[in-house]
Design an enzyme around this catalytic site. Sequence first.
Site, short mmCIF file in Angstrom:
data_model
loop_
_atom_site.label_atom_id
_atom_site.label_comp_id
_atom_site.label_asym_id
_atom_site.label_seq_id
_atom_site.Cartn_x
_atom_site.Cartn_y
_atom_site.Cartn_z
N LYS A 111 -39.95 -65.86 10.71
CA LYS A 111 -41.13 -66.67 11.30
C LYS A 111 -41.42 -65.75 12.45
CE LYS A 111 -42.31 -70.88 9.59
NZ LYS A 111 -42.39 -70.53 8.07
N LYS A 194 -44.31 -67.47 -9.40
CA LYS A 194 -44.69 -68.88 -9.50
C LYS A 194 -45.77 -69.43 -8.91
CE LYS A 194 -41.55 -70.57 -5.59
NZ LYS A 194 -40.58 -71.45 -5.25
N LYS A 197 -48.88 -72.13 -3.29
CA LYS A 197 -50.27 -72.30 -2.55
C LYS A 197 -50.34 -70.91 -1.88
CE LYS A 197 -49.74 -76.99 -1.59
NZ LYS A 197 -48.64 -77.94 -0.88
P1 AMP Z 1 -42.87 -75.85 -1.09
O1 AMP Z 1 -43.81 -76.96 -0.37
O2 AMP Z 1 -43.91 -74.81 -1.83
O3 AMP Z 1 -41.82 -75.17 -0.27
O4 AMP Z 1 -42.30 -76.45 -2.44
C1 AMP Z 1 -41.83 -77.90 -2.19
C2 AMP Z 1 -40.63 -77.73 -3.40
O5 AMP Z 1 -41.24 -77.44 -4.64
C3 AMP Z 1 -39.47 -76.96 -3.32
O6 AMP Z 1 -38.28 -77.52 -3.68
C4 AMP Z 1 -39.72 -76.04 -4.12
O7 AMP Z 1 -38.55 -75.09 -4.71
C5 AMP Z 1 -40.52 -76.46 -5.27
N1 AMP Z 1 -41.49 -75.49 -5.85
C6 AMP Z 1 -42.74 -75.07 -5.27
N2 AMP Z 1 -43.45 -74.23 -6.33
C7 AMP Z 1 -42.76 -74.17 -7.25
C8 AMP Z 1 -43.04 -73.67 -8.88
N3 AMP Z 1 -43.87 -72.96 -8.75
N4 AMP Z 1 -42.03 -73.82 -9.61
C9 AMP Z 1 -40.95 -74.71 -9.26
N5 AMP Z 1 -40.86 -75.27 -8.45
C10 AMP Z 1 -41.57 -75.23 -7.31
#
Ligand code: AMP
Length: 332
Positions: A111, A194, A197
């Site tokens: 960060k 994967k 956003k």
């Molecule tokens: P984030 O807000 O992107 O950090 O994601 C929140 C949760 O969703 C975390 O536990 C990530 O591991 C899971 N997550 C986010 N994107 C994916 C994805 N494309 N496939 C599987 N798990 C995901």
Amino acid sequence: METVVSGIRPTGMLHIGNYFGAVRNFIQLQESYPCYFFIADFHSLTTHPTPANLHSSVKRVLAEYLAVGLNPEKATLYLQSDVPEVAELYLYFNMNAYLGELERVSSFKEKARSQPDNINAGLLTYPVLMAADILLHKGTRVPVGKDQEQHLEMARTFGNRFNRLYQAEVFPEPQAFSETAELVKVPGLTGAGKMSKSAGEADCIYLAEPADSLHKKIMRAKTDSGPAEPGSKPSEAVQNLFDLMKLVCSADVCTFYHVAYQEGTIRYGDMKKQLAEDMELFIAPWREKISAILANDNLLAKTASLGAEKARASAAATLAEVRHLIGFRKFY
Ligand code: AMP
């Protein structure tokens, strides 16, 4: 007794990657363990959201988690800012958290590199607040991925340091775990990696995605110019579409398109249309539920107040012990 604690960042809408990769896990966990799931609105202040944005993000997260099946009667679902005890515990841990160890945390270093104009103390002490989040409820199990392992190690360090300093066994050692869910990685629509956003709106299928944009996004998903020869391996973009199909289409439909690919007769347009139709069947109930809950202020208020009450009871018990150990005594 095992206690599960996990934070949910209020960062916009949930996508199906979040659902299959994380939220589904929470829904299973609440059946077997005492669970504390909180919306990390204190943590989100490191990025300086406007009051209106902060409120609407928190409201959306609460509504979406309720819609997908977090049950406030089973799990304790609360707003971090409704439990000021966490800020108090954060203060105590901060007194024994050292600059050197905080500066070495990789998420902080990352960060500090990516946002040199806003390296605030909240960012530096993010792992201290996370330790307080977990240890406030004497959490033993934290359903997080590998990227959080270093933060969890620090939670153990701060808890153990407190225990040693005050010669008491107040805090357990929280451990990461993910045994309950098969680890799924949901691919995005833009052909690489994967669903995320950060790869842009076109990459994500949101649980509240409107039908028309869902259809458009899938029809525009990346493919290739077709199988090189019968039996060849699909490109990453096409494999991603097959992986998405596996989540929402029937086994027969998946087999049909796999065979068509192997035989070289596949038409990606048809495959995407099928995926879009089945995805719509999957998404539609979530979308409706989310919008109904977003409009139901009464339900949101009841959920947040029940969560706050349960979380504060647990937090107050921990803090009473902690305050006593530190040496705070009432004069009145
Ligand atoms: P984030 O807000 O992107 O950090 O994601 C929140 C949760 O969703 C975390 O536990 C990530 O591991 C899971 N997550 C986010 N994107 C994916 C994805 N494309 N496939 C599987 N798990 C995901």
